[in-house]
Scaffold this motif. Structure first.
Motif, PDB file in Angstrom:
ATOM      1  N   VAL A  41       0.849  -1.187   0.000  1.00  9.23           N
ATOM      2  CA  VAL A  41       0.000   0.000   0.000  1.00  9.23           C
ATOM      3  C   VAL A  41       0.886   1.239   0.000  1.00  9.23           C
ATOM      4  CG1 VAL A  41      -1.803   1.253   1.228  1.00  9.23           C
ATOM      5  CG2 VAL A  41      -1.778  -1.246   1.258  1.00  9.23           C
ATOM      6  N   VAL A  42       0.682   2.100  -1.002  1.00  5.95           N
ATOM      7  CA  VAL A  42       1.431   3.345  -1.126  1.00  5.95           C
ATOM      8  C   VAL A  42       0.445   4.502  -1.008  1.00  5.95           C
ATOM      9  CG1 VAL A  42       2.953   4.735  -2.581  1.00  5.95           C
ATOM     10  CG2 VAL A  42       3.139   2.245  -2.609  1.00  5.95           C
ATOM     11  N   ASP A  43       0.647   5.336  -0.011  1.00  8.06           N
ATOM     12  CA  ASP A  43      -0.221   6.492   0.235  1.00  8.06           C
ATOM     13  C   ASP A  43       0.352   7.696  -0.508  1.00  8.06           C
ATOM     14  OD1 ASP A  43      -1.895   8.441   1.226  1.00  8.06           O
ATOM     15  OD2 ASP A  43      -1.778   7.728   3.298  1.00  8.06           O
ATOM     16  N   LEU A  44      -0.331   8.135  -1.563  1.00  2.76           N
ATOM     17  CA  LEU A  44       0.140   9.243  -2.387  1.00  2.76           C
ATOM     18  C   LEU A  44      -0.416  10.590  -1.947  1.00  2.76           C
ATOM     19  CD1 LEU A  44      -0.093   7.649  -5.952  1.00  2.76           C
ATOM     20  CD2 LEU A  44       1.915   7.869  -4.487  1.00  2.76           C
ATOM     21  N   ASP A  46      -0.884  14.016   0.303  1.00  6.23           N
ATOM     22  CA  ASP A  46       0.123  14.862   0.941  1.00  6.23           C
ATOM     23  C   ASP A  46       0.201  14.526   2.426  1.00  6.23           C
ATOM     24  OD1 ASP A  46      -1.874  16.364   2.322  1.00  6.23           O
ATOM     25  OD2 ASP A  46      -2.091  17.689   0.604  1.00  6.23           O
ATOM     26  N   TYR A  47       1.296  14.955   3.046  1.00  2.00           N
ATOM     27  CA  TYR A  47       1.546  14.576   4.439  1.00  2.00           C
ATOM     28  C   TYR A  47       0.437  15.031   5.376  1.00  2.00           C
ATOM     29  CZ  TYR A  47       6.265  13.084   3.262  1.00  2.00           C
ATOM     30  OH  TYR A  47       7.336  12.428   2.736  1.00  2.00           O
ATOM     31  N   ASP A  53      -5.416  10.850   8.696  1.00  2.00           N
ATOM     32  CA  ASP A  53      -6.148   9.608   8.459  1.00  2.00           C
ATOM     33  C   ASP A  53      -5.157   8.535   8.012  1.00  2.00           C
ATOM     34  OD1 ASP A  53      -8.300   7.890   8.224  1.00  2.00           O
ATOM     35  OD2 ASP A  53      -8.727   8.503   6.168  1.00  2.00           O
ATOM     36  N   ALA A  54      -4.238   8.176   8.895  1.00  2.50           N
ATOM     37  CA  ALA A  54      -3.168   7.238   8.555  1.00  2.50           C
ATOM     38  C   ALA A  54      -3.703   5.834   8.332  1.00  2.50           C
ATOM     39  CB  ALA A  54      -2.130   7.215   9.664  1.00  2.50           C
ATOM     40  N   VAL A  55      -3.082   5.127   7.406  1.00  2.00           N
ATOM     41  CA  VAL A  55      -3.418   3.733   7.116  1.00  2.00           C
ATOM     42  C   VAL A  55      -2.233   2.886   7.569  1.00  2.00           C
ATOM     43  CG1 VAL A  55      -3.920   2.063   5.302  1.00  2.00           C
ATOM     44  CG2 VAL A  55      -4.870   4.375   5.166  1.00  2.00           C
ATOM     45  N   ASP A  56      -2.495   1.942   8.460  1.00  2.00           N
ATOM     46  CA  ASP A  56      -1.435   1.092   9.001  1.00  2.00           C
ATOM     47  C   ASP A  56      -0.745   0.305   7.895  1.00  2.00           C
ATOM     48  OD1 ASP A  56      -1.952   1.902  11.581  1.00  2.00           O
ATOM     49  OD2 ASP A  56      -3.316   0.233  11.997  1.00  2.00           O
ATOM     50  N   LYS A 109     -10.782  10.153   0.457  1.00  2.00           N
ATOM     51  CA  LYS A 109     -11.112  11.550   0.718  1.00  2.00           C
ATOM     52  C   LYS A 109     -12.165  11.626   1.814  1.00  2.00           C
ATOM     53  CE  LYS A 109     -12.670  15.790  -1.322  1.00  2.00           C
ATOM     54  NZ  LYS A 109     -13.056  16.517  -2.490  1.00  2.00           N
ATOM     55  N   LYS A 110     -11.878  12.433   2.789  1.00  2.00           N
ATOM     56  CA  LYS A 110     -12.829  12.650   3.877  1.00  2.00           C
ATOM     57  C   LYS A 110     -13.461  14.022   3.692  1.00  2.00           C
ATOM     58  CE  LYS A 110     -11.786   8.856   5.898  1.00  2.00           C
ATOM     59  NZ  LYS A 110     -12.616   7.725   5.714  1.00  2.00           N
TER      60      LYS A 110
END
Length: 111
Positions: A41-44, A46-47, A53-56, A109-110
């Motif tokens: 899983v790559v979270d693209l 922005d920081y 909403d971090a994904v483990d 997106k939240k």
């Protein structure tokens, strides 16, 4: 003069295509499908968005840093987390161009 106009039209058309035309063979993955999945899983996002909403287990590399940090991504099947369709299109195209196999995405997106 027509050569200049044609050149400008081609550049604009290409820019529109890579941003807005959907990518074939890319499936949307729901958040509940992440558990037990063997994808990298790559979270693209922005920081700022990814920290709220971090994904483990995700590798956090914002799209603007992808070229510099692509060596952190293993050459396995990849799923990307994005917040916009433009982020998805640009990121997946960039990763595939570098030889990565992106199989799906999660639009996180939240509102």
């Amino acid at each position: 003069m027509t050569l200049v106009g044609l050149s400008i039209s081609l550049v604009m058309g290409y820019s529109i295509m890579i941003r807005y035309v959907p990518i074939r063979g890319l499936r949307k993955i729901e958040e509940q499908d992440l558990k037990g999945n063997r994808l990298t899983v790559v979270d693209l996002r922005d920081y700022q968005n990814s920290s709220h909403d971090a994904v483990d287990g995700a590798i956090n590399i914002p799209l603007s840093y992808l070229e510099r940090q692509k060596m952190l991504i293993p050459k396995e099947n990849i799923m990307v987390i994005v917040s916009t369709s433009i982020e998805k299109n640009l990121g997946v195209r960039q990763l595939r161009k570098k030889g990565y196999n992106v199989v799906g995405y999660l639009n996180n997106k939240k509102d």
